[in-house]
Write an enzyme that holds these catalytic residues in place. Structure first.
Site, PDB file in Angstrom:
ATOM      1  N   SER A   1      70.363  64.455   4.755  1.00 23.66           N
ATOM      2  CA  SER A   1      70.887  65.829   4.713  1.00 23.66           C
ATOM      3  C   SER A   1      71.601  66.742   5.921  1.00 23.66           C
ATOM      4  O   SER A   1      72.240  67.318   5.601  1.00 23.66           O
ATOM      5  CB  SER A   1      69.622  66.943   4.327  1.00 23.66           C
ATOM      6  OG  SER A   1      68.589  66.735   5.139  1.00 23.66           O
ATOM      7  N   THR A   2      71.357  65.937   6.930  1.00 28.87           N
ATOM      8  CA  THR A   2      72.347  66.085   8.100  1.00 28.87           C
ATOM      9  C   THR A   2      73.230  65.069   8.843  1.00 28.87           C
ATOM     10  O   THR A   2      73.008  63.982   8.395  1.00 28.87           O
ATOM     11  CB  THR A   2      71.203  66.833   9.286  1.00 28.87           C
ATOM     12  OG1 THR A   2      70.289  65.984   9.520  1.00 28.87           O
ATOM     13  CG2 THR A   2      70.447  68.204   8.545  1.00 28.87           C
TER      14      THR A   2
END
Length: 185
Positions: A12-13
């Site tokens: 997600s990052t």
């Protein structure tokens, strides 16, 4: 035995890497792995959508953990429904109970479906309560009005006096249908 095992890996990052997931999915026999760097909360995950479209009967969607696929029970159930609608199978490597190829897995997915319904009802209830509180505070809900209260009163009077719709619409910078809705019914 599945026709094809297709993996899905997501971080997600941008600081995270997919390496550990890719290794696990390769060890599980995935022919192809769809990779994504996107929040699980996003609905428009391009690679997930491509994978779901690529699934055929007897294929298998494999993830390392359920949280790599979905952020909520509702989203998980919707994704698994798309998998089962394609006559494919879903399997999570870290959660052996999450395998639609087994009776226990299908039971667990059915339970998740019930939880998703409850979650949807809770969201609907909280949203309705929030709207009601906002209305009691006098907050206007929906799109912003194109005309002020004074303009609406003036336009109604001008309409009543017989001024053409098109002229009124032009003078307020709105469409003729906006003005036509001011007519008494």
């Amino acid at each position: 035995m599945p026709s094809r095992s297709l993996g899905y890996a997501r971080v997600s990052t941008f600081g995270q890497t997919l390496e550990a997931q890719l290794e696990q999915l390769a060890a599980a026999g995935c022919e192809r792995v769809y990779r994504e760097t996107a929040s699980g909360a996003r609905v428009d995950r391009r690679e997930l959508n491509r994978l779901l479209k690529a699934l055929g009967p007897d294929d298998e969607l494999v993830v390392t953990r359920i949280d790599r696929l979905a952020r909520s029970t509702f989203d998980l159930f919707a994704i698994i429904k798309a998998v089962t609608d394609a006559k494919a199978r879903f399997r999570s490597l870290a959660e052996p109970w999450a395998d639609t190829g087994t009776a226990t897995g299908r039971l667990m997915i059915a339970v998740l479906g019930g939880l998703a319904d409850v979650e949807r009802d809770l969201i609907r209830t909280r949203t309705a309560e929030g709207r009601a509180r906002a209305k009691t505070r006098g907050v206007h809900l929906g799109r912003p009005r194109k005309m002020t209260a004074d303009q609406l009163r003036e336009a109604r009077q001008r309409l009543h006096d017989g001024e053409p719709l098109a002229d009124l619409a032009r003078s307020y910078g709105v469409s003729a249908s906006t003005i036509s809705r001011l007519r008494p019914r």
